[in-house]
Scaffold this active site. Sequence first.
Site, PDB file in Angstrom:
ATOM      1  N   LYS A   1       0.796  -1.160  -0.217  1.00 30.40           N
ATOM      2  CA  LYS A   1       0.104   0.101  -0.003  1.00 30.40           C
ATOM      3  C   LYS A   1       0.841   1.267  -0.006  1.00 30.40           C
ATOM      4  O   LYS A   1       0.478   2.117  -0.756  1.00 30.40           O
ATOM      5  CB  LYS A   1      -0.925  -0.049   1.206  1.00 30.40           C
ATOM      6  CG  LYS A   1      -1.832  -1.121   1.255  1.00 30.40           C
ATOM      7  CD  LYS A   1      -2.858  -1.057   2.563  1.00 30.40           C
ATOM      8  CE  LYS A   1      -2.154  -1.160   3.833  1.00 30.40           C
ATOM      9  NZ  LYS A   1      -1.299  -2.438   4.243  1.00 30.40           N
TER      10      LYS A   1
ATOM     11  N   ARG B   1      -9.557   0.659   8.724  1.00 32.18           N
ATOM     12  CA  ARG B   1      -9.194  -0.682   8.982  1.00 32.18           C
ATOM     13  C   ARG B   1     -10.296  -1.484   9.666  1.00 32.18           C
ATOM     14  O   ARG B   1     -10.100  -2.612   9.849  1.00 32.18           O
ATOM     15  CB  ARG B   1      -7.863  -0.868  10.115  1.00 32.18           C
ATOM     16  CG  ARG B   1      -6.781   0.086   9.449  1.00 32.18           C
ATOM     17  CD  ARG B   1      -5.725  -0.483  10.009  1.00 32.18           C
ATOM     18  NE  ARG B   1      -4.327   0.028   9.558  1.00 32.18           N
ATOM     19  CZ  ARG B   1      -3.279  -0.428   9.253  1.00 32.18           C
ATOM     20  NH1 ARG B   1      -3.053  -1.584   9.458  1.00 32.18           N
ATOM     21  NH2 ARG B   1      -2.525   0.405   8.902  1.00 32.18           N
TER      22      ARG B   1
ATOM     23  N   ARG C   1      12.061  -5.643   4.621  1.00 33.82           N
ATOM     24  CA  ARG C   1      11.486  -4.216   4.234  1.00 33.82           C
ATOM     25  C   ARG C   1      12.533  -3.084   5.224  1.00 33.82           C
ATOM     26  O   ARG C   1      13.159  -3.096   5.956  1.00 33.82           O
ATOM     27  CB  ARG C   1      10.168  -3.762   4.752  1.00 33.82           C
ATOM     28  CG  ARG C   1       9.775  -2.258   4.616  1.00 33.82           C
ATOM     29  CD  ARG C   1       8.383  -1.761   4.918  1.00 33.82           C
ATOM     30  NE  ARG C   1       7.846  -2.388   6.017  1.00 33.82           N
ATOM     31  CZ  ARG C   1       6.446  -2.296   6.072  1.00 33.82           C
ATOM     32  NH1 ARG C   1       5.786  -1.658   5.560  1.00 33.82           N
ATOM     33  NH2 ARG C   1       6.079  -2.758   7.266  1.00 33.82           N
TER      34      ARG C   1
ATOM     35  N   ARG D   1      11.425  -1.402  10.357  1.00 34.38           N
ATOM     36  CA  ARG D   1      10.443  -1.032  11.341  1.00 34.38           C
ATOM     37  C   ARG D   1      10.455  -2.167  12.596  1.00 34.38           C
ATOM     38  O   ARG D   1      10.663  -3.303  12.566  1.00 34.38           O
ATOM     39  CB  ARG D   1       9.110  -0.984  10.623  1.00 34.38           C
ATOM     40  CG  ARG D   1       8.795   0.228  10.100  1.00 34.38           C
ATOM     41  CD  ARG D   1       7.618   0.213   9.276  1.00 34.38           C
ATOM     42  NE  ARG D   1       6.518  -0.333   9.856  1.00 34.38           N
ATOM     43  CZ  ARG D   1       5.138  -0.131   9.068  1.00 34.38           C
ATOM     44  NH1 ARG D   1       5.135   0.269   8.085  1.00 34.38           N
ATOM     45  NH2 ARG D   1       4.176  -0.918   9.688  1.00 34.38           N
TER      46      ARG D   1
ATOM     47  N   ARG E   1      -0.248  -8.640  13.144  1.00 32.74           N
ATOM     48  CA  ARG E   1      -1.082  -7.583  12.420  1.00 32.74           C
ATOM     49  C   ARG E   1      -1.755  -8.223  11.237  1.00 32.74           C
ATOM     50  O   ARG E   1      -2.875  -7.978  11.079  1.00 32.74           O
ATOM     51  CB  ARG E   1       0.059  -7.015  11.710  1.00 32.74           C
ATOM     52  CG  ARG E   1       1.017  -5.910  12.768  1.00 32.74           C
ATOM     53  CD  ARG E   1       2.192  -5.424  12.275  1.00 32.74           C
ATOM     54  NE  ARG E   1       2.145  -4.808  10.955  1.00 32.74           N
ATOM     55  CZ  ARG E   1       3.160  -4.676  10.296  1.00 32.74           C
ATOM     56  NH1 ARG E   1       4.454  -5.048  10.668  1.00 32.74           N
ATOM     57  NH2 ARG E   1       3.240  -3.941   9.075  1.00 32.74           N
TER      58      ARG E   1
HETATM   59  P1  AP5 Z   1       4.979  -1.724   1.905  1.00 34.40           P
HETATM   60  O1  AP5 Z   1       4.385  -0.756   0.701  1.00 34.40           O
HETATM   61  O2  AP5 Z   1       5.758  -0.927   2.907  1.00 34.40           O
HETATM   62  O3  AP5 Z   1       3.593  -2.442   2.329  1.00 34.40           O
HETATM   63  P2  AP5 Z   1       2.187  -1.699   3.149  1.00 34.40           P
HETATM   64  O4  AP5 Z   1       1.106  -2.424   2.527  1.00 34.40           O
HETATM   65  O5  AP5 Z   1       2.272  -0.335   3.199  1.00 34.40           O
HETATM   66  O6  AP5 Z   1       2.516  -2.535   4.518  1.00 34.40           O
HETATM   67  P3  AP5 Z   1       2.512  -1.972   6.058  1.00 34.40           P
HETATM   68  O7  AP5 Z   1       3.047  -2.852   6.990  1.00 34.40           O
HETATM   69  O8  AP5 Z   1       3.062  -0.509   6.062  1.00 34.40           O
HETATM   70  O9  AP5 Z   1       1.133  -2.000   6.436  1.00 34.40           O
HETATM   71  P4  AP5 Z   1       0.463  -1.829   7.635  1.00 34.40           P
HETATM   72  O10 AP5 Z   1      -1.042  -1.592   7.453  1.00 34.40           O
HETATM   73  O11 AP5 Z   1       0.535  -2.963   8.564  1.00 34.40           O
HETATM   74  O12 AP5 Z   1       1.261  -0.863   8.385  1.00 34.40           O
HETATM   75  P5  AP5 Z   1       0.838   0.799   8.593  1.00 34.40           P
HETATM   76  O13 AP5 Z   1       2.202   1.516   8.597  1.00 34.40           O
HETATM   77  O14 AP5 Z   1      -0.279   1.272   8.041  1.00 34.40           O
HETATM   78  O15 AP5 Z   1       5.755  -2.957   1.363  1.00 34.40           O
HETATM   79  C1  AP5 Z   1       6.466  -3.959   2.199  1.00 34.40           C
HETATM   80  C2  AP5 Z   1       7.477  -4.250   1.448  1.00 34.40           C
HETATM   81  O16 AP5 Z   1       7.546  -5.017   0.154  1.00 34.40           O
HETATM   82  C3  AP5 Z   1       8.675  -2.930   1.092  1.00 34.40           C
HETATM   83  O17 AP5 Z   1       9.885  -3.596   1.524  1.00 34.40           O
HETATM   84  C4  AP5 Z   1       8.693  -2.750  -0.515  1.00 34.40           C
HETATM   85  O18 AP5 Z   1       9.628  -2.489  -0.841  1.00 34.40           O
HETATM   86  C5  AP5 Z   1       8.167  -4.216  -0.901  1.00 34.40           C
HETATM   87  N1  AP5 Z   1       7.060  -4.243  -2.037  1.00 34.40           N
HETATM   88  C6  AP5 Z   1       6.013  -3.469  -1.999  1.00 34.40           C
HETATM   89  N2  AP5 Z   1       5.444  -3.930  -3.411  1.00 34.40           N
HETATM   90  C7  AP5 Z   1       5.926  -4.852  -3.764  1.00 34.40           C
HETATM   91  C8  AP5 Z   1       5.980  -5.382  -5.080  1.00 34.40           C
HETATM   92  N3  AP5 Z   1       4.961  -5.292  -5.883  1.00 34.40           N
HETATM   93  N4  AP5 Z   1       6.920  -6.691  -5.449  1.00 34.40           N
HETATM   94  C9  AP5 Z   1       8.200  -6.578  -4.546  1.00 34.40           C
HETATM   95  N5  AP5 Z   1       8.044  -5.975  -3.325  1.00 34.40           N
HETATM   96  C10 AP5 Z   1       7.183  -5.060  -2.992  1.00 34.40           C
HETATM   97  O19 AP5 Z   1       0.578   0.671  10.397  1.00 34.40           O
HETATM   98  C11 AP5 Z   1       1.182   0.293  11.328  1.00 34.40           C
HETATM   99  C12 AP5 Z   1       0.755   0.392  12.582  1.00 34.40           C
HETATM  100  O20 AP5 Z   1      -0.118   1.595  13.012  1.00 34.40           O
HETATM  101  C13 AP5 Z   1      -0.421  -0.860  12.562  1.00 34.40           C
HETATM  102  O21 AP5 Z   1      -0.164  -2.158  13.144  1.00 34.40           O
HETATM  103  C14 AP5 Z   1      -1.373   0.046  14.001  1.00 34.40           C
HETATM  104  O22 AP5 Z   1      -0.875  -0.380  15.062  1.00 34.40           O
HETATM  105  C15 AP5 Z   1      -1.152   1.253  13.636  1.00 34.40           C
HETATM  106  N6  AP5 Z   1      -2.111   1.927  12.649  1.00 34.40           N
HETATM  107  C16 AP5 Z   1      -2.180   2.438  11.239  1.00 34.40           C
HETATM  108  N7  AP5 Z   1      -3.293   2.986  10.971  1.00 34.40           N
HETATM  109  C17 AP5 Z   1      -4.083   2.404  11.792  1.00 34.40           C
HETATM  110  C18 AP5 Z   1      -5.474   2.867  11.920  1.00 34.40           C
HETATM  111  N8  AP5 Z   1      -6.228   3.307  10.862  1.00 34.40           N
HETATM  112  N9  AP5 Z   1      -6.208   2.308  12.966  1.00 34.40           N
HETATM  113  C19 AP5 Z   1      -5.517   1.856  14.063  1.00 34.40           C
HETATM  114  N10 AP5 Z   1      -4.328   1.773  14.163  1.00 34.40           N
HETATM  115  C20 AP5 Z   1      -3.592   2.140  12.962  1.00 34.40           C
END
Ligand code: AP5
Length: 221
Positions: free
Chosen positions: A13, A88, A127, A160, A171
């Site tokens: 994402k 979410r 990552r 991270r 997660r």
């Molecule tokens: P990446 O693009 O970083 O993946 P992502 O889907 O953004 O994954 P996240 O881990 O950031 O999602 P998340 O929802 O768990 O975390 P968030 O930060 O939102 O890609 C991942 C890796 O793959 C990278 O190394 C990239 O290079 C590689 N890659 C990507 N695409 C590729 C492809 N096509 N081919 C090959 N490689 C590829 O949230 C973190 C925490 O914050 C949550 O756990 C929660 O505690 C809190 N939080 C955030 N939002 C909320 C909310 N709305 N409500 C409550 N808590 C929240």
Amino acid sequence: MRIVFLGPPGAGKGTQAKILAKELNIPHISTGDLLRQNVSENTDLGKQAKDFMNKGLLVPDELIRQMLIQRFAKPDVKSGFILDGYPRNLNQAETLDDILSRLKMDTDLVIDLKTSESVIIQRLSGRLVCSRCGYNFHLTNMPPKREMTCDACGGKLYQRSDDKEETIKKRLAVYAAESAGLIKHYQDKNKLYALSADEDPKVVLKKMLQLVEKRNDSLKV
Ligand code: AP5
């Protein structure tokens, strides 16, 4: 265009939202990035959110709602946005509808990035994130040109704290438990489009641009 990205942790994402936002010249709003910024600045919100994040749990809805209201008060969202990591759960989806309707806006397109658990674990365990600009890399899939250094801004890369195997599994379990209601909410509104996120990021981008064009055309009718 007002776009919401859904998909499990590691679906890509953040990676895709950054590229698409640049293409469309609209802001990328990531609740994860906003929370990490609050944690690193040790704000009240950051102090309250930190433990939930480190355990792989959702931060309470009300805290996120307040953070989002502040973000949506900025004028750049008038041109559109890509929301990554919010909503979410069903409650957050309803909150988003409410925030947007108060601003006389609505979500135009919801993209659900699909990928398998094995791909997710491989992606998250490798990552690397830039500590300065937040750009994502991967040890093998998308390695930086210089070791632990961001290609875009020269910042230092880090792993991270929630990208440990045990926290990744938590997660994923949270996503599995919460996502069904969310997906149904947008299916019922006829706004949901699923895309495979397993392909090369450039291929995924091309498909997303096609979706945006198609949706733009249908909004004109
Ligand atoms: P990446 O693009 O970083 O993946 P992502 O889907 O953004 O994954 P996240 O881990 O950031 O999602 P998340 O929802 O768990 O975390 P968030 O930060 O939102 O890609 C991942 C890796 O793959 C990278 O190394 C990239 O290079 C590689 N890659 C990507 N695409 C590729 C492809 N096509 N081919 C090959 N490689 C590829 O949230 C973190 C925490 O914050 C949550 O756990 C929660 O505690 C809190 N939080 C955030 N939002 C909320 C909310 N709305 N409500 C409550 N808590 C929240």
